[in-house]
Design a protein around this motif. Structure first.
Motif, PDB file in Angstrom:
ATOM      1  N   TYR A 126     -71.379   4.010  19.694  1.00 21.32           N
ATOM      2  CA  TYR A 126     -72.487   3.356  20.391  1.00 21.32           C
ATOM      3  C   TYR A 126     -73.204   2.374  19.460  1.00 21.32           C
ATOM      4  CZ  TYR A 126     -76.951   2.622  22.677  1.00 21.32           C
ATOM      5  OH  TYR A 126     -78.047   2.029  23.244  1.00 21.32           O
ATOM      6  N   ILE A 142     -72.134   0.849  16.829  1.00 26.93           N
ATOM      7  CA  ILE A 142     -71.331  -0.342  16.505  1.00 26.93           C
ATOM      8  C   ILE A 142     -71.276  -1.288  17.708  1.00 26.93           C
ATOM      9  CG2 ILE A 142     -69.026  -1.157  15.873  1.00 26.93           C
ATOM     10  CD1 ILE A 142     -68.703   1.567  14.367  1.00 26.93           C
ATOM     11  N   LEU A 143     -71.026  -0.716  18.875  1.00 24.84           N
ATOM     12  CA  LEU A 143     -70.932  -1.565  20.076  1.00 24.84           C
ATOM     13  C   LEU A 143     -72.233  -2.300  20.342  1.00 24.84           C
ATOM     14  CD1 LEU A 143     -68.948   0.693  22.594  1.00 24.84           C
ATOM     15  CD2 LEU A 143     -68.093  -1.234  21.251  1.00 24.84           C
ATOM     16  N   ASN A 199     -74.342  -3.266  18.025  1.00 24.46           N
ATOM     17  CA  ASN A 199     -74.715  -4.008  16.822  1.00 24.46           C
ATOM     18  C   ASN A 199     -75.867  -3.400  16.038  1.00 24.46           C
ATOM     19  OD1 ASN A 199     -72.749  -5.994  17.411  1.00 24.46           O
ATOM     20  ND2 ASN A 199     -74.155  -6.861  18.924  1.00 24.46           N
ATOM     21  N   ILE A 203     -69.189  -2.315  11.667  1.00 21.29           N
ATOM     22  CA  ILE A 203     -68.107  -1.334  11.601  1.00 21.29           C
ATOM     23  C   ILE A 203     -67.786  -0.937  10.164  1.00 21.29           C
ATOM     24  CG2 ILE A 203     -66.164  -2.988  11.574  1.00 21.29           C
ATOM     25  CD1 ILE A 203     -64.915  -1.011  13.752  1.00 21.29           C
TER      26      ILE A 203
END
Lengths: 200, 243
Positions: free
Chosen positions: A184, A186-187, A189, A193
């Motif tokens: 969540y 990473i998606l 921002n 990653i």
């Protein structure tokens, strides 16, 4: 997490009781549902379980004056719903918070009950699922692999507060595991990653 | 619907496609014609009672067959569990992994989204692998040995010696965590993942996750309601016998 809404259904007819049960169990906010066929254990159950909502057939209230007033004296926050048969559909039932009748369409009944549930638990209404800035900070730290203790030191808050935030985050996002929260983060921002150890 | 030995197997599958992999795990192949569940079991040499209990339990949440299953040899249930492990590790997980690989986004999002999903899933796959490997190497052999010794006239001394500091409760480790990860992945894809350009692949992935989740839940139920309580009882009786 906010407690779920509990119900007590007082209704003699099995068929009607099952119908009511079917409707209320469809709400995500619904918790325990107690069922009674007769008034015999009504006051005992009200005292013991203290349900948020009482749904009662109008027929079972007729012969007792102040039926609902008496209940509300003891169960102060209870919301009361009266269920009326065809003949009584247009009657008024003073003291009750809501009337539903056997002739009403499914959607109308659902809308009415939904409103009632929202009034009991405004905090679990649909639009509060966005994370607060503080919660985002926490997600970020979790995704970076920090323990609750480390997070409490980094953000200058108690471990207890960290845990409360984490509970709320899980409730809001529907994501429980650290790996899931990392995805969540990473998606969205919150982190890159390559910042995460196991993901780098 | 209650499935009996006289129920046609084709009807069972037409009514609930979740049972396709379950039936397949028993070695039964499609093309049943009008054969009944009973006839098919005979043809494949499958224990009829066990087969019916399993498919009824997985077909209907409110069906409680555990009593009958608990009366059957544990080795039969263990054999079934082993087959479902193989199905998760060799069929379902690689399939979902391959599907994730096929997802496509335009521009920079492609690498990022794919990497993050792939990493998550690779880790999940390893978790399942480790978990099932532990059961296969430690838990199941122990259960089979326990059952053998339970029925033996004179239990093996080596085994009984170990029994005192070993117990199935150590293994009462449950698949819950594995299902939590699946549930997280579902939430991520449904709520937070930017839609992929090939959305039919996303839909396929979701469908596969839902199916896997259902299968694993049933798997866990067998462990919790059959394997663990029966083994526990055997341990207790065996311990009383030798002490």
């Amino acid at each position: 997490m906010a407690d779920k809404v509990s119900f007590l259904i007082l209704e003699k007819s099995y068929v009607i009781r099952s119908g009511l049960l079917q409707i209320i169990t469809d709400f995500p906010e619904t918790g325990k549902v107690y069922e009674l066929e007769t008034r015999k254990n009504l006051h005992k159950t009200l005292k013991k379980e203290n349900p948020d909502v009482l749904i009662v057939n109008a027929k079972l209230t007729d012969d007792i004056p102040d039926f609902i007033t008496v209940i509300k004296e003891k169960n102060k926050n209870i919301k009361s719903v009266v269920f009326a048969g065809t003949k009584r559909a247009n009657d008024n039932f003073p003291g009750f918070d809501l009337k539903i009748s056997v002739d009403e369409a499914k959607n109308d009944i659902i809308e009415k009950l939904k409103k009632l549930i929202r009034s009991i638990r405004p905090e679990i209404s649909e639009d509060t699922n966005e994370l607060s800035e503080r919660e985002k900070d926490i997600v970020k730290q979790v995704a970076l692999g920090k323990t609750n203790k480390e997070i409490s030191e980094i953000l200058f808050i108690s471990i207890h507060t960290v845990m409360t935030h984490r509970k709320n985050i899980t409730r809001k996002l529907g994501i429980k595991t650290v790996s899931g929260l990392t995805v969540y983060a990473i998606l969205n921002n919150l982190i890159k990653i390559d910042e995460t150890k196991p993901y780098g | 619907m209650l499935i009996s030995e006289n129920t046609k197997l084709a009807e069972v599958i037409l009514q609930n496609y979740h049972l396709i992999p379950v039936v397949s795990r028993f070695g039964i192949e499609l093309g049943f014609g009008d054969k009944t569940a009973g006839q098919i079991c005979e043809k494949y040499g499958i224990d009829k009672v066990f087969f019916l209990e399993i498919i009824n339990a997985f077909n209907d949440k409110s069906y409680l067959p555990y009593k009958k299953l608990r009366e059957m040899p544990l080795s039969v249930t263990v054999d079934y569990l082993l087959k479902s492990h193989r199905y998760y590790n060799k069929v379902k997980l690689p399939l979902i992994e391959k599907l994730i690989e096929q997802l496509k986004w335009t521009g920079n999002a492609d690498k990022k989204n794919k990497d993050v999903l792939k990493t998550f899933f690779a880790r999940y796959r390893k978790e399942v692998n480790d978990h099932t490997a532990n059961e296969e190497q430690n838990v199941y052999p122990y259960i089979l040995e326990l059952e053998k010794n339970y029925y033996a006239e004179t239990p093996d001394a080596d085994f009984t010696k170990r029994l005192n500091d070993k117990s199935i409760s150590y293994y009462a480790d449950i698949h819950d965590e594995l299902n939590t990860s699946l549930s997280d992945l579902k939430n991520i894809i449904i709520k937070y993942l930017h839609p992929a350009d090939n959305k039919e692949i996303t839909e396929q992935i979701l469908t596969e996750i839902f199916r896997l989740e259902k299968d694993m839940t049933d798997h866990t139920k067998l462990e919790e309601n059959v394997i663990i309580p029966v083994a526990k009882k055997m341990e207790d009786k065996l311990k009383r016998k030798i002490n």
